[in-house]
Scaffold this motif. Sequence first.
Motif, PDB file in Angstrom:
ATOM      1  N   ASP A  74      -8.180   4.855  55.919  1.00  0.00           N
ATOM      2  CA  ASP A  74      -7.336   5.913  56.481  1.00  0.00           C
ATOM      3  C   ASP A  74      -8.131   6.799  57.440  1.00  0.00           C
ATOM      4  O   ASP A  74      -7.617   7.218  58.485  1.00  0.00           O
ATOM      5  N   VAL A  75      -9.389   7.063  57.104  1.00  0.00           N
ATOM      6  CA  VAL A  75     -10.253   7.846  57.991  1.00  0.00           C
ATOM      7  C   VAL A  75     -10.402   7.147  59.335  1.00  0.00           C
ATOM      8  O   VAL A  75     -10.331   7.778  60.407  1.00  0.00           O
ATOM      9  N   VAL A  76     -10.604   5.829  59.291  1.00  0.00           N
ATOM     10  CA  VAL A  76     -10.775   5.061  60.541  1.00  0.00           C
ATOM     11  C   VAL A  76      -9.490   5.118  61.368  1.00  0.00           C
ATOM     12  O   VAL A  76      -9.529   5.328  62.594  1.00  0.00           O
ATOM     13  N   LEU A  77      -8.358   4.950  60.721  1.00  0.00           N
ATOM     14  CA  LEU A  77      -7.092   4.963  61.448  1.00  0.00           C
ATOM     15  C   LEU A  77      -6.834   6.326  62.080  1.00  0.00           C
ATOM     16  O   LEU A  77      -6.459   6.421  63.262  1.00  0.00           O
ATOM     17  N   ARG A  78      -7.044   7.371  61.321  1.00  0.00           N
ATOM     18  CA  ARG A  78      -6.813   8.727  61.863  1.00  0.00           C
ATOM     19  C   ARG A  78      -7.797   9.042  62.973  1.00  0.00           C
ATOM     20  O   ARG A  78      -7.432   9.673  63.985  1.00  0.00           O
ATOM     21  N   GLY A  79      -9.045   8.634  62.782  1.00  0.00           N
ATOM     22  CA  GLY A  79     -10.045   8.891  63.824  1.00  0.00           C
ATOM     23  C   GLY A  79      -9.724   8.176  65.126  1.00  0.00           C
ATOM     24  O   GLY A  79     -10.052   8.654  66.213  1.00  0.00           O
ATOM     25  N   ALA A  80      -9.065   7.023  65.000  1.00  0.00           N
ATOM     26  CA  ALA A  80      -8.681   6.252  66.188  1.00  0.00           C
ATOM     27  C   ALA A  80      -7.364   6.727  66.778  1.00  0.00           C
ATOM     28  O   ALA A  80      -6.917   6.218  67.818  1.00  0.00           O
ATOM     29  N   GLY A  81      -6.705   7.677  66.123  1.00  0.00           N
ATOM     30  CA  GLY A  81      -5.413   8.153  66.589  1.00  0.00           C
ATOM     31  C   GLY A  81      -4.266   7.221  66.286  1.00  0.00           C
ATOM     32  O   GLY A  81      -3.216   7.290  66.916  1.00  0.00           O
ATOM     33  N   VAL A  82      -4.475   6.351  65.280  1.00  0.00           N
ATOM     34  CA  VAL A  82      -3.439   5.384  64.907  1.00  0.00           C
ATOM     35  C   VAL A  82      -2.796   5.880  63.626  1.00  0.00           C
ATOM     36  O   VAL A  82      -3.328   5.700  62.527  1.00  0.00           O
ATOM     37  N   THR A  83      -1.663   6.526  63.758  1.00  0.00           N
ATOM     38  CA  THR A  83      -0.945   7.056  62.600  1.00  0.00           C
ATOM     39  C   THR A  83       0.519   6.679  62.698  1.00  0.00           C
ATOM     40  O   THR A  83       1.049   6.427  63.781  1.00  0.00           O
TER      41      THR A  83
END
Length: 382
Positions: free
Chosen positions: A372-381
Amino acid sequence: MSLPQADGSWRDVTLQPARTWEKHPGGFSTRIAFAAAHVVADPWQENGPGQPAAIDWDSTLAFRQHLFDHGFGVAEAMDTAQRNMGLDWPAIQELVSRSAAQAQAAGARIASGAGTDHVARGDDLEAVTAAYLEQVAFVEGTGSQVIVMASRHLAAVARSAEDYLQVYDQVLNQVGSPVILHWLGPMFDQQLLGYWGSEDIPTATATFLELVARHAARIDGVKVSLLSAEHEVSLRAALPEGVRLYTGDDYNYPELIRGDGERHSDALLGAFAAIAPAASAALTALDAGDLDAYEAEMAPTVPLSRLVFAPPTWFYKTGIAFLSWLAGHQSGFTMVGGLQSARPVTHLAEVFALANEARLLPDPELAASRMDVVLRGAGVTR
């Protein structure tokens, strides 16, 4: 958990319960198995492109102990550890020295890569030979077995098969104990296209076999990373008696290690760093003669390995480090040379999903939170 797909859609996956994998220190009785290990970057230090490698030594060595605990020898300072992709010679020297001492203390096997990458350029065959001999002497001095790696410098200056034979003849004539020869294909390193003097694989194989036949007593085995099971089976049958074939095929390893009833491959695989507990369970079953259990343990790992090593294959190191982070072996998803950015977030999401299916996440909730950290950091939500 919801994971993004390459087509812009989302899919939900159910976290699988953690599996308790039994440790198996001491290795296996029917196969020799090395795992090529990655290095853990120090997240507090600069590890950008072109910068000297700053390594988290505690986590790096703890990961090697994890491999030893599951029965694997460590193939050290190989392409999995980012040779020619961020790992510089001072870091290589410290890595091999520390790992060799650790292996000796643990009573485990270690083999370490010797190449020519400590020199800026190899202007001619004599310079390449000297560079090889310097690294071979260093690795032997640590007590590690030597893996003679393919050389970008040699590929750049060699003009014929005879040039390759000349350099390798001199190196192999001076090794102190039997080595492993490594033929790394261009899918792993484009600068090695045409290694052994030809882009035609049968022609290159003939040169390779000529070299092995000349020096069979000085060669423990060969590791061939061409991702072709058909080629490996053919090469395996042509090797001199007593020379092992260590599979480097991260796509087809279960069938090659199992063998055909007459011959089998041993293993030296980057994939084993990612799937060590499952591969250990499979090899333990193989030792017991339980082929059904062997196949059952290996089967879920194959889609994961094929994804991690998907083209462009040389970026597979990113998947290895990502899985190590998901599994809790390191505190951060950072890599030397900034290589953590080499795969898109949708690729990493699918790696997570397949690791989850294979039950290779020791703490699924931790892994999910890190995904989830990786997804949020990439702006993928969602």
